[in-house]
Scaffold this motif. Structure first.
Motif, short mmCIF file in Angstrom:
data_model
loop_
_atom_site.label_atom_id
_atom_site.label_comp_id
_atom_site.label_asym_id
_atom_site.label_seq_id
_atom_site.Cartn_x
_atom_site.Cartn_y
_atom_site.Cartn_z
N ILE A 41 0.84 -1.20 0.00
CA ILE A 41 0.00 0.00 0.00
C ILE A 41 0.87 1.25 0.00
N ALA A 42 1.94 1.24 0.79
CA ALA A 42 2.84 2.39 0.85
C ALA A 42 3.50 2.64 -0.51
N SER A 43 3.88 1.58 -1.20
CA SER A 43 4.54 1.77 -2.49
C SER A 43 3.57 2.32 -3.52
N ILE A 44 2.32 1.91 -3.47
CA ILE A 44 1.31 2.44 -4.39
C ILE A 44 1.12 3.93 -4.14
N THR A 45 1.01 4.29 -2.87
CA THR A 45 0.83 5.69 -2.49
C THR A 45 2.07 6.50 -2.86
N ALA A 48 2.16 7.59 -6.46
CA ALA A 48 1.27 8.72 -6.73
C ALA A 48 1.91 10.03 -6.27
N VAL A 49 2.54 10.02 -5.10
CA VAL A 49 3.19 11.22 -4.58
C VAL A 49 4.34 11.65 -5.50
N VAL A 50 5.15 10.71 -5.93
CA VAL A 50 6.28 11.03 -6.82
C VAL A 50 5.76 11.60 -8.13
N ARG A 54 6.73 15.27 -9.62
CA ARG A 54 7.42 15.40 -10.91
C ARG A 54 6.61 16.20 -11.93
N THR A 55 5.31 16.35 -11.71
CA THR A 55 4.48 17.12 -12.63
C THR A 55 4.93 18.58 -12.56
N PRO A 56 5.17 19.19 -13.69
CA PRO A 56 5.62 20.59 -13.68
C PRO A 56 4.61 21.49 -12.95
N THR A 57 5.13 22.52 -12.30
CA THR A 57 4.32 23.43 -11.50
C THR A 57 3.24 24.10 -12.35
N ILE A 58 3.54 24.47 -13.56
CA ILE A 58 2.57 25.14 -14.43
C ILE A 58 1.39 24.22 -14.71
N ALA A 59 1.68 22.96 -14.96
CA ALA A 59 0.60 22.01 -15.23
C ALA A 59 -0.29 21.85 -14.01
N ARG A 60 0.29 21.85 -12.83
CA ARG A 60 -0.50 21.74 -11.59
C ARG A 60 -1.36 22.99 -11.41
N MET A 61 -0.81 24.15 -11.73
CA MET A 61 -1.57 25.41 -11.59
C MET A 61 -2.77 25.41 -12.56
N ARG A 62 -2.57 24.91 -13.75
CA ARG A 62 -3.66 24.86 -14.74
C ARG A 62 -4.78 23.95 -14.25
N ARG A 63 -4.42 22.86 -13.62
CA ARG A 63 -5.44 21.92 -13.14
C ARG A 63 -6.28 22.54 -12.03
N ARG A 64 -5.68 23.37 -11.21
CA ARG A 64 -6.40 23.98 -10.09
C ARG A 64 -7.42 25.00 -10.57
#
Length: 65
Positions: A41-45, A48-50, A54-64
């Protein structure tokens, strides 16, 4: 005690020893399985965290927005 009684006592003793050892080994295996399930379970989680990190900050901002 005759030989038949001695053998019956010995067999009863061996049955108890084997039963106790088997229960002990089963308990250890179940504990180990519980720990391994936690690691799974920890490895699956963690994956997702990694991925989020690794997702670029701009892409995260667009999603929000």
């Amino acid at each position: 005690m005759n030989i038949k009684q001695m053998l019956e006592c010995y067999i009863a003793h061996r049955k108890e020893v084997i039963t106790r050892r088997t229960k002990f080994e089963l308990q250890k295996a179940e504990e180990r399985a519980h720990i391994l399930e936690g690691f799974r379970i920890a490895s699956i989680t963690l994956d997702a965290v990694v991925k989020i990190i690794r997702t670029p900050t701009i892409a995260r901002m667009r999603r929000r927005s």
